[in-house]
Design a protein around this motif. Sequence first.
Motif, PDB file in Angstrom:
ATOM      1  N   CYS A 103      -3.066  -4.077  -9.510  1.00  0.00           N
ATOM      2  CA  CYS A 103      -2.722  -2.780  -8.951  1.00  0.00           C
ATOM      3  C   CYS A 103      -3.906  -1.852  -9.171  1.00  0.00           C
ATOM      4  N   TYR A 104      -4.300  -1.126  -8.138  1.00  0.00           N
ATOM      5  CA  TYR A 104      -5.451  -0.248  -8.280  1.00  0.00           C
ATOM      6  C   TYR A 104      -5.393   0.907  -7.301  1.00  0.00           C
ATOM      7  N   ARG A 105      -6.156   1.940  -7.634  1.00  0.00           N
ATOM      8  CA  ARG A 105      -6.269   3.147  -6.808  1.00  0.00           C
ATOM      9  C   ARG A 105      -7.496   3.005  -5.916  1.00  0.00           C
ATOM     10  N   ARG A 106      -7.351   3.464  -4.671  1.00  0.00           N
ATOM     11  CA  ARG A 106      -8.456   3.460  -3.707  1.00  0.00           C
ATOM     12  C   ARG A 106      -8.434   4.779  -2.947  1.00  0.00           C
ATOM     13  N   PRO A 107      -9.583   5.178  -2.407  1.00  0.00           N
ATOM     14  CA  PRO A 107      -9.591   6.435  -1.645  1.00  0.00           C
ATOM     15  C   PRO A 107      -8.837   6.305  -0.318  1.00  0.00           C
ATOM     16  N   ARG A 108      -8.255   7.391   0.078  1.00  0.00           N
ATOM     17  CA  ARG A 108      -7.607   7.461   1.392  1.00  0.00           C
ATOM     18  C   ARG A 108      -8.690   7.584   2.463  1.00  0.00           C
ATOM     19  N   HIS A 109      -8.364   7.202   3.682  1.00  0.00           N
ATOM     20  CA  HIS A 109      -9.263   7.403   4.827  1.00  0.00           C
ATOM     21  C   HIS A 109      -8.435   8.048   5.927  1.00  0.00           C
ATOM     22  N   VAL A 151       0.856  -1.186   0.000  1.00  0.00           N
ATOM     23  CA  VAL A 151       0.000   0.000   0.000  1.00  0.00           C
ATOM     24  C   VAL A 151       0.886   1.228   0.000  1.00  0.00           C
ATOM     25  N   TRP A 152       0.522   2.216  -0.808  1.00  0.00           N
ATOM     26  CA  TRP A 152       1.403   3.349  -1.075  1.00  0.00           C
ATOM     27  C   TRP A 152       0.651   4.669  -0.949  1.00  0.00           C
ATOM     28  N   ASP A 153       1.290   5.631  -0.339  1.00  0.00           N
ATOM     29  CA  ASP A 153       0.792   7.003  -0.269  1.00  0.00           C
ATOM     30  C   ASP A 153       1.478   7.757  -1.403  1.00  0.00           C
ATOM     31  N   TYR A 180      -3.066   5.701   2.459  1.00  0.00           N
ATOM     32  CA  TYR A 180      -2.661   5.012   1.228  1.00  0.00           C
ATOM     33  C   TYR A 180      -3.745   5.083   0.156  1.00  0.00           C
ATOM     34  N   ASN A 181      -3.307   5.344  -1.069  1.00  0.00           N
ATOM     35  CA  ASN A 181      -4.243   5.455  -2.190  1.00  0.00           C
ATOM     36  C   ASN A 181      -3.899   4.560  -3.376  1.00  0.00           C
ATOM     37  N   LEU A 182      -2.793   3.827  -3.298  1.00  0.00           N
ATOM     38  CA  LEU A 182      -2.396   2.928  -4.380  1.00  0.00           C
ATOM     39  C   LEU A 182      -2.049   1.571  -3.780  1.00  0.00           C
TER      40      LEU A 182
END
Length: 157
Positions: A97-103, A73-75, A109-111
């Motif tokens: 590999c996919y993008r997700r919203p940060r919380h 997981v990557w910021d 992390y968004n990637l």
Amino acid sequence: MPLDAFDRELIAATQGGLPLVPRPYEAVGAMLGVPGERVRERLAQMLEQGLVRRIGAVPNHYRLGFTANGMSVWDVADEQVDTLGERIGALAGVSHCYRRPRHLPAWPYNLFAMLHGRSRAEVEAQAREVETLLGSACRGHDILYSTAILKKTGLRI
């Protein structure tokens, strides 16, 4: 789009996967009493119409010896995440590999990139490769290792 009786039989016959034989469409066709070509053509139509999302092989990473699997997981800077995500998804050790919203603030992390290796050291080496590729766009990361094998299944009818 409504399904007819043949569509329901075809989905029921293939929802657990195609038979692992040299001519899988013919094998399904034999079960349904139709030529394999009809099976192949109808599945292609269902893909085109969006009734079926995809047909593909799903390897069992554990049986192939890849027992150290980690979701990295990557910021990543938002303005670069899409471009960099495409490049990461093309790496040999990355299955998806996919993008997700940060919380925020708990989860920056968004990637996400699933890394597969035969050891944790191998996965960590892949993560270093990803980190190098991300460069200054990377503000932090972690690796969440798999602790159990979960059976993934699609919709069943």
